[in-house]
Design a protein around this motif. Structure first.
Motif, PDB file in Angstrom:
ATOM      1  N   PRO A 216       0.801  -1.307  -0.061  1.00 18.02           N
ATOM      2  CA  PRO A 216       0.125  -0.106  -0.066  1.00 18.02           C
ATOM      3  C   PRO A 216       0.838   1.251  -0.084  1.00 18.02           C
ATOM      4  O   PRO A 216       0.348   2.200  -0.207  1.00 18.02           O
ATOM      5  CB  PRO A 216      -0.912  -0.026   1.520  1.00 18.02           C
ATOM      6  CG  PRO A 216      -0.728  -1.515   1.649  1.00 18.02           C
ATOM      7  CD  PRO A 216       0.189  -2.162   0.963  1.00 18.02           C
ATOM      8  N   LYS A 217       2.135   1.090   0.795  1.00 16.95           N
ATOM      9  CA  LYS A 217       2.817   2.445   0.525  1.00 16.95           C
ATOM     10  C   LYS A 217       3.209   2.679  -0.778  1.00 16.95           C
ATOM     11  O   LYS A 217       3.112   4.088  -1.134  1.00 16.95           O
ATOM     12  CB  LYS A 217       4.208   2.133   1.698  1.00 16.95           C
ATOM     13  CG  LYS A 217       4.928   3.343   1.704  1.00 16.95           C
ATOM     14  CD  LYS A 217       6.017   3.103   2.830  1.00 16.95           C
ATOM     15  CE  LYS A 217       7.250   4.324   2.775  1.00 16.95           C
ATOM     16  NZ  LYS A 217       8.224   3.860   3.608  1.00 16.95           N
ATOM     17  N   ASP A 218       3.868   1.759  -1.504  1.00 13.86           N
ATOM     18  CA  ASP A 218       4.218   1.927  -2.835  1.00 13.86           C
ATOM     19  C   ASP A 218       2.920   2.558  -3.731  1.00 13.86           C
ATOM     20  O   ASP A 218       3.255   3.519  -4.552  1.00 13.86           O
ATOM     21  CB  ASP A 218       4.631   0.622  -3.638  1.00 13.86           C
ATOM     22  CG  ASP A 218       5.946   0.272  -2.941  1.00 13.86           C
ATOM     23  OD1 ASP A 218       6.081  -1.042  -2.846  1.00 13.86           O
ATOM     24  OD2 ASP A 218       6.528   0.988  -2.372  1.00 13.86           O
ATOM     25  N   LEU A 219       1.789   1.941  -3.448  1.00 17.62           N
ATOM     26  CA  LEU A 219       0.507   2.555  -4.412  1.00 17.62           C
ATOM     27  C   LEU A 219       0.234   3.880  -3.859  1.00 17.62           C
ATOM     28  O   LEU A 219       0.003   4.603  -4.842  1.00 17.62           O
ATOM     29  CB  LEU A 219      -0.578   1.504  -3.865  1.00 17.62           C
ATOM     30  CG  LEU A 219      -0.349  -0.023  -4.402  1.00 17.62           C
ATOM     31  CD1 LEU A 219      -1.645  -0.570  -3.783  1.00 17.62           C
ATOM     32  CD2 LEU A 219      -0.503   0.055  -5.824  1.00 17.62           C
ATOM     33  N   LEU A 220       0.237   4.060  -2.721  1.00 16.73           N
ATOM     34  CA  LEU A 220       0.232   5.450  -2.314  1.00 16.73           C
ATOM     35  C   LEU A 220       0.952   6.608  -2.976  1.00 16.73           C
ATOM     36  O   LEU A 220       0.471   7.451  -3.653  1.00 16.73           O
ATOM     37  CB  LEU A 220       0.372   5.642  -0.678  1.00 16.73           C
ATOM     38  CG  LEU A 220       0.195   7.205  -0.033  1.00 16.73           C
ATOM     39  CD1 LEU A 220      -1.341   7.647  -0.425  1.00 16.73           C
ATOM     40  CD2 LEU A 220       0.386   7.267   1.435  1.00 16.73           C
ATOM     41  N   TYR A 221       2.270   6.311  -2.942  1.00 13.44           N
ATOM     42  CA  TYR A 221       3.136   7.103  -3.447  1.00 13.44           C
ATOM     43  C   TYR A 221       2.895   7.281  -5.131  1.00 13.44           C
ATOM     44  O   TYR A 221       3.018   8.167  -5.670  1.00 13.44           O
ATOM     45  CB  TYR A 221       4.613   7.031  -3.252  1.00 13.44           C
ATOM     46  CG  TYR A 221       5.223   7.467  -1.889  1.00 13.44           C
ATOM     47  CD1 TYR A 221       5.439   6.497  -0.853  1.00 13.44           C
ATOM     48  CD2 TYR A 221       4.914   8.812  -1.503  1.00 13.44           C
ATOM     49  CE1 TYR A 221       5.366   7.054   0.388  1.00 13.44           C
ATOM     50  CE2 TYR A 221       5.309   9.284  -0.391  1.00 13.44           C
ATOM     51  CZ  TYR A 221       5.340   8.319   0.787  1.00 13.44           C
ATOM     52  OH  TYR A 221       5.470   8.862   1.957  1.00 13.44           O
ATOM     53  N   GLU A 257      -0.576   1.094   8.152  1.00 12.56           N
ATOM     54  CA  GLU A 257      -1.103   0.427   7.266  1.00 12.56           C
ATOM     55  C   GLU A 257      -2.567   1.223   6.964  1.00 12.56           C
ATOM     56  O   GLU A 257      -2.890   1.345   5.715  1.00 12.56           O
ATOM     57  CB  GLU A 257      -1.526  -0.950   7.865  1.00 12.56           C
ATOM     58  CG  GLU A 257      -0.514  -1.885   8.024  1.00 12.56           C
ATOM     59  CD  GLU A 257      -0.792  -3.200   8.625  1.00 12.56           C
ATOM     60  OE1 GLU A 257      -1.883  -3.335   8.751  1.00 12.56           O
ATOM     61  OE2 GLU A 257      -0.049  -3.579   9.234  1.00 12.56           O
ATOM     62  N   PHE A 258      -3.404   1.818   8.034  1.00 15.15           N
ATOM     63  CA  PHE A 258      -4.383   2.571   7.608  1.00 15.15           C
ATOM     64  C   PHE A 258      -4.208   3.553   6.722  1.00 15.15           C
ATOM     65  O   PHE A 258      -4.669   3.972   5.897  1.00 15.15           O
ATOM     66  CB  PHE A 258      -5.068   2.920   9.039  1.00 15.15           C
ATOM     67  CG  PHE A 258      -5.802   2.168   9.751  1.00 15.15           C
ATOM     68  CD1 PHE A 258      -5.665   1.608  11.026  1.00 15.15           C
ATOM     69  CD2 PHE A 258      -7.189   1.540   9.002  1.00 15.15           C
ATOM     70  CE1 PHE A 258      -6.436   0.856  11.758  1.00 15.15           C
ATOM     71  CE2 PHE A 258      -7.885   0.476   9.804  1.00 15.15           C
ATOM     72  CZ  PHE A 258      -7.459   0.032  11.085  1.00 15.15           C
ATOM     73  N   TYR A 259      -3.042   4.457   7.425  1.00 17.75           N
ATOM     74  CA  TYR A 259      -2.767   5.529   6.522  1.00 17.75           C
ATOM     75  C   TYR A 259      -2.436   5.428   4.931  1.00 17.75           C
ATOM     76  O   TYR A 259      -3.112   6.216   4.045  1.00 17.75           O
ATOM     77  CB  TYR A 259      -1.586   6.283   7.239  1.00 17.75           C
ATOM     78  CG  TYR A 259      -1.077   7.537   6.570  1.00 17.75           C
ATOM     79  CD1 TYR A 259       0.258   7.402   5.731  1.00 17.75           C
ATOM     80  CD2 TYR A 259      -1.659   8.849   6.568  1.00 17.75           C
ATOM     81  CE1 TYR A 259       0.834   8.509   5.184  1.00 17.75           C
ATOM     82  CE2 TYR A 259      -1.142   9.740   6.213  1.00 17.75           C
ATOM     83  CZ  TYR A 259       0.056   9.768   5.165  1.00 17.75           C
ATOM     84  OH  TYR A 259       0.420  10.827   4.811  1.00 17.75           O
ATOM     85  N   TYR A 260      -1.704   4.284   4.596  1.00 21.31           N
ATOM     86  CA  TYR A 260      -1.569   4.152   3.286  1.00 21.31           C
ATOM     87  C   TYR A 260      -2.823   3.803   2.596  1.00 21.31           C
ATOM     88  O   TYR A 260      -2.779   4.193   1.405  1.00 21.31           O
ATOM     89  CB  TYR A 260      -0.381   2.939   3.082  1.00 21.31           C
ATOM     90  CG  TYR A 260       0.955   3.340   3.840  1.00 21.31           C
ATOM     91  CD1 TYR A 260       1.682   2.590   4.444  1.00 21.31           C
ATOM     92  CD2 TYR A 260       1.613   4.667   3.580  1.00 21.31           C
ATOM     93  CE1 TYR A 260       3.020   2.817   5.015  1.00 21.31           C
ATOM     94  CE2 TYR A 260       2.675   5.237   3.927  1.00 21.31           C
ATOM     95  CZ  TYR A 260       3.228   4.003   4.718  1.00 21.31           C
ATOM     96  OH  TYR A 260       4.533   4.682   5.325  1.00 21.31           O
ATOM     97  N   SER A 261      -3.466   2.741   2.957  1.00 25.40           N
ATOM     98  CA  SER A 261      -4.664   2.326   2.169  1.00 25.40           C
ATOM     99  C   SER A 261      -5.619   3.296   2.035  1.00 25.40           C
ATOM    100  O   SER A 261      -6.104   3.466   0.968  1.00 25.40           O
ATOM    101  CB  SER A 261      -5.193   0.897   2.671  1.00 25.40           C
ATOM    102  OG  SER A 261      -4.619   0.800   4.251  1.00 25.40           O
ATOM    103  N   ILE A 262      -5.778   4.171   3.052  1.00 25.29           N
ATOM    104  CA  ILE A 262      -6.922   5.035   2.867  1.00 25.29           C
ATOM    105  C   ILE A 262      -6.623   6.154   2.136  1.00 25.29           C
ATOM    106  O   ILE A 262      -7.241   6.613   1.252  1.00 25.29           O
ATOM    107  CB  ILE A 262      -7.198   5.574   4.529  1.00 25.29           C
ATOM    108  CG1 ILE A 262      -7.801   4.445   5.222  1.00 25.29           C
ATOM    109  CG2 ILE A 262      -8.312   6.819   4.121  1.00 25.29           C
ATOM    110  CD1 ILE A 262      -8.325   4.644   6.693  1.00 25.29           C
ATOM    111  N   GLY A 263      -5.239   6.469   2.223  1.00 20.32           N
ATOM    112  CA  GLY A 263      -4.772   7.523   1.500  1.00 20.32           C
ATOM    113  C   GLY A 263      -4.849   7.157  -0.261  1.00 20.32           C
ATOM    114  O   GLY A 263      -5.156   7.876  -1.021  1.00 20.32           O
ATOM    115  N   SER A 264      -4.421   5.963  -0.524  1.00 16.00           N
ATOM    116  CA  SER A 264      -4.433   5.459  -1.741  1.00 16.00           C
ATOM    117  C   SER A 264      -6.073   5.430  -2.221  1.00 16.00           C
ATOM    118  O   SER A 264      -6.279   6.041  -3.482  1.00 16.00           O
ATOM    119  CB  SER A 264      -4.174   4.061  -1.797  1.00 16.00           C
ATOM    120  OG  SER A 264      -2.663   3.980  -1.302  1.00 16.00           O
TER     121      SER A 264
END
Lengths: 817, 115
Positions: A216-221, A257-264
């Motif tokens: 999810p972190k990669d997806l977010l960026y 984990e919440f932050y990355y997925s919700i941000g995406s």
């Protein structure tokens, strides 16, 4: 004195110097005086910024000179301050020449500086280079101790630094995170570099979005980069990621984990027209994120992580704002209310600097990831602005704290690290348009006004990114001389000048004399509704210097007789022009120098420095302070000074230095010479100090060393020595002759074979030993000799024993027989 | 009085000569050797007196070698002389061997010191 010259170090400079440079296509540095390079980008100043912060002359309650944002070297652009002492008697003579030059620089070059900062002071490191171009430049923004600093909004120097900092190494920026930082900074600053970055970044974005192993972190960026660069990402691709992200949200246990997925998911909602990103169980997710919060407003990273962090609180705010925006049904209002309370509680833990900047800092030091004040504060700013953007009611945060946060970011200047730069710019962009209150920054392009040039006082009010403010009036509440309570000006309004975009006080009141003032400004918004939207920060105190030309008159120098006080020689000086005065005095007389200083308004002026320097021809210097009692006068009584002058008679150069920060014509004048006739130094008189030796002279040729060899002993003439050699042999010959006369015979020599050989060997052995000794004397060393002697000795002993015992036995037989 | 003293001196000298001629030849050889060594030493001293003692070590070694060998010869004479009751049992070859050995050691030291 000379050793102290370098303590002031070198100062950084601003864009008000003329020489700029830009990097052309080949990567070469091209010097120019234009503000824009042919490539369309801003040029940077060619003068490097340097600074020495370890000034140890600080005294309390002095003028603090604070450097605001700087020139363009990204490596040292943080806020720094050092203190100059008003009352410090031991002040460098040089710095006043510097300050004088500073006046010239400011007055000459301060006009229409729309980007670069404030006042420049050229400071010289030696008196000798006064007339040369060897300047070291200070940037000063003046303030009174403990009060406000003038902050400047984002300017072109930020833009040029961004171009310098965010340089892709080998075509691409590295990770998507760094790419995002770079493109976001460019987007905010309005730098258009998209084409070449898109070509390298977009393939990476597409690859990350398409890969099934991306976290999810990669997806977010990747999504963040895509939102700025607008790579052509397939809708299907985006829709394909959504189920994965939703599953990640439901399975998430830690804050990150919440932050990355919700941000995406939020970004996909913006980028895709019909993806189904709405969260069904928004309340539950809200609750589980909220469960990680602490009572003081901070957040933990995970349920099994006991440490709470302010940085995590910022992430949580952003994540919760995302949950609210993605909720399919309304989120429970009471939970939003508790979140607002959390934000308010977090703001209670805000810390502040003396100059009005507010910031957040981490209490616990986490060994793995340390977030300094900048990244922590920017995380919180992002968080609460994101939250304020999605709630319908207003978040009631005090306006001065928001303004304080803006001042914190602006006070950093221009960071040299890409991460810090991104944090600063991104947070300022969040503050620019936030729904709580938008900070307005009051800045002054120049804080030094010259009476001779009839400068105008200009004030600018902008948002943090430099955009225009809503209609407002700037009032000058009062102006008073710093350090005193008298008020010089009261309640004036400044007129708004549309062309330059600044508020101008047309004419300085006639009663303003030269000196240091504190001006207090207040911003009054025209529209009362704007009061809730904008934060103006009440009254801003700004120190202003008003400079002018100080008149020097009735200057005269005289030599007086010590006893009677009668004048022997008196000469008038014109301190504004050239003087070469030639005086002579002996140790019984006195030297008197006097002059008067008046300000443009006719008041008596007391400068910061008034020194008289006497320099002997051997370069020994003495400095005296000129006293002030109405008029300036100094009397040098040579009778008392004889010892201080080290009894050195001869010609002394006289130099007078008068200077002050507000005096435009500070000067260092060579007045002339005085021939001093002093008595002889007594035995125990102190020697004059050694003058510093030119450091390069130690590399020159040294004095030649004459080697004195021991004179050889007188040897006797060779013939004499040879004669005596012959004489020494005479007794030997006599010995041989005597032996013959005594009838020496070899009758006892053994006749039979074996003893005979031994006898011969014995004699040979002795001869060999003697020959060995001869060799030893000639060339052998003791060790070889002893070794050989060992062998020979053993042989000789054996042989000798045989022959001698044989002889003894023979003679014994003879005797008995 | 002078004549009687000179007569006495002459008579003394004659008696010495006659007594000396009675000594065995080997002892006479040793005496001659001693005289030779001492004379050599004397010549060296005269040389130093004239020229100065610059290489002092050379002077010392030269003089001491002569004197040393003279001393050793005197020892030899004492030991070989049959009239000495103390050394009656000492075979003269043994004394001679000592003499040679001591001379060799002396001359080693001298050579080292000569420089």
């Amino acid at each position: 004195m000379q050793a102290e010259q370098t303590e002031w170090g070198e100062k950084s400079k601003s864009g008000t110097m003329y020489l700029q440079f830009y990097i052309n296509e080949n990567g070469d540095k091209v010097y120019t005086t234009k503000k824009e390079s042919p490539l369309g980008l801003a040029t940077e100043s060619a003068h490097p910024a340097r600074f020495s912060p370890d000034d140890n002359r600080a005294r309390n309650t002095c003028v603090i000179i604070t450097a605001a944002s700087l020139g363009l070297s990204p490596s040292n652009s943080y806020k720094f301050s050092f203190q100059l002492c008003n009352d410090c008697k031991v002040f460098q003579v040089i710095t006043f020449v510097c300050l004088q030059a500073f006046q010239r620089v400011v007055i000459g070059w301060d006009k229409d500086v729309e980007s670069s900062q404030v006042t420049a002071v050229s400071c010289l490191s030696t008196m000798a280079t006064r007339n040369l171009g060897g300047f070291l430049v200070l940037i000063l923004a003046f303030t009174i101790c403990g009060a406000a600093t003038v902050f400047q909004p984002i300017s072109d120097s930020h833009r040029s630094t961004a171009l310098e900092l965010f340089v892709p190494a080998g075509g691409s920026f590295g990770s998507l995170e760094e790419t995002y930082e770079a493109v976001r900074s460019f987007e905010i600053l309005g730098i258009d570099k998209k084409p070449d970055i898109s070509s390298t970044a977009c393939p990476s974005v597409l690859e990350t979005l398409g890969s099934s192993s991306s976290t999810p972190k990669d997806l977010l960026y990747a999504l963040r980069v895509n939102s700025i660069l607008k790579c052509n990402v397939n809708e299907e691709l985006l829709k394909g990621i959504v189920p994965r992200l939703k599953a990640a949200v439901n399975d998430a246990s830690s804050l990150l984990e919440f932050y990355y997925s919700i941000g995406s998911l939020v970004l996909i909602k913006d980028q895709s027209s019909d993806a189904d990103v709405l969260l069904v169980d928004a309340d539950g997710i809200f609750h589980s994120i909220k469960a990680l919060s602490q009572s003081d407003g901070r957040w933990r990273y995970g349920s099994n992580n006991p440490e709470s962090s302010t940085f995590a609180a910022g992430l949580a705010f952003e994540a919760l704002a995302g949950v609210i925006s993605l909720a399919s049904s309304e989120v429970d209002q009471s939970m939003i209310g508790t979140l607002k309370n959390d934000i308010l509680k977090l703001f209670d833990s805000i810390e502040k600097y003396d100059d009005g900047a507010f910031y957040f800092d981490e209490k616990a030091v986490d060994a793995r990831v340390h977030h300094g004040p900048l990244s922590t504060t920017s995380s919180v700013v992002r968080g609460f602005t994101a939250f304020a953007a999605v709630t319908s009611e207003n978040l009631k945060l005090p306006g001065d704290k928001i303004l304080g946060l803006a001042k914190f970011f602006l006070g950093i200047g221009i960071p040299g690290d890409t991460n810090d730069f991104f944090n600063q710019i991104d947070s300022l962009a969040c503050l620019e348009n936030n729904r709580v209150s938008v900070p307005l920054i009051v800045s002054l392009p120049i804080t030094v006004l010259s009476l001779t040039k009839k400068d105008q006082l200009k004030v600018r009010v902008n948002t943090v990114l430099g955009s225009d403010a809503p209609p407002l009036t700037v009032k000058l509440v009062r102006a008073s001389i710093s350090g005193s309570r008298d008020i010089s000006i009261e309640s004036q309004d400044l007129k708004f000048d549309k062309e330059s975009g600044s508020h101008v006080l047309d004419v300085l009141p006639k009663t303003l004399d030269v000196g240091k003032y504190v001006f207090v400004f207040e911003v009054v918004l025209h529209d009362s509704e704007h009061e809730e939207v904008f934060a103006t920060g009440g009254q801003t105190q700004v120190p202003i210097f008003i400079t002018g030309v100080i008149k020097i008159d009735s200057a005269e120098i005289a030599v007086l007789d010590s006893d009677l006080g009668s004048i022997e020689t008196q000469k008038k000086l014109d301190l504004a022009g050239e003087n070469v005065v030639s005086l002579s005095a002996n140790h019984l007389q006195k030297l008197r120098l006097s002059f008067q200083l008046t300000t443009p308004l006719g008041q008596v002026f007391k400068p910061h420095q008034a020194f008289l320097k006497l320099r002997h021809e051997t370069k020994v210097e003495h400095i005296f302070v000129v006293g002030n009692s109405g008029k300036f006068e100094i009397v040098l009584d040579f009778l008392g000074l004889v010892e201080k002058l080290f009894y050195l008679s001869g010609s002394y150069d006289i130099q007078l230095t008068v200077g002050d920060a507000v005096m435009e014509n500070s000067f260092l004048e060579a007045i002339g010479h005085i021939e001093l006739d002093l008595p002889e130094a007594p035995e125990k008189a102190p020697h004059p100090p050694l003058q510093p030796v030119d450091p390069y002279s130690k590399y020159g040729p040294k004095a030649e060393i004459t080697h004195i060899f021991r004179s050889p002993e007188k040897l006797p003439p060779k013939e004499l020595s040879l004669v005596f050699l012959g004489l020494t042999l005479v007794p030997f010959i006599g010995f041989l002759v005597g032996l013959l006369r005594l009838g020496v015979n070899l009758k006892n020599f053994p006749s039979s074979a074996v003893p005979a050989t031994f006898a011969i060997l014995f004699h040979l052995g002795i001869a060999a030993v003697l020959f060995l000794y001869l060799l030893f004397w000639l060339k052998l060393d003791l060790f070889t000799t002893l070794k050989a002697l060992g062998f020979l000795g053993v042989f000789l002993l054996a042989v000798g024993h045989r022959i001698l015992s044989h002889l003894a036995s023979t003679s014994a037989k003879l005797k008995s027989a | 009085m002078a004549r009687s003293t000179s007569n006495d001196a002459q008579a003394l000298f004659h008696s010495l000569r006659s007594a000396y001629s009675a000594t065995p030849t080997s002892l006479k050889i040793i005496d001659l050797y001693v005289v030779f060594a001492v004379l050599t030493a004397a010549i060296q001293v005269v040389y130093v007196a004239i020229v100065g003692s610059f290489p002092f070590n050379s002077f010392l070694s030269g003089v001491l070698s002569c004197i040393g060998t003279a001393v050793l010869a005197v020892c030899l004479r004492i030991q070989v002389n049959k009239e000495n009751k103390e050394f009656k049992d000492l075979p003269p070859e043994r004394a001679f061997a000592d003499f040679v050995l001591c001379n060799l050691v002396l001359h080693l030291v001298i050579m080292n010191f000569l420089g």
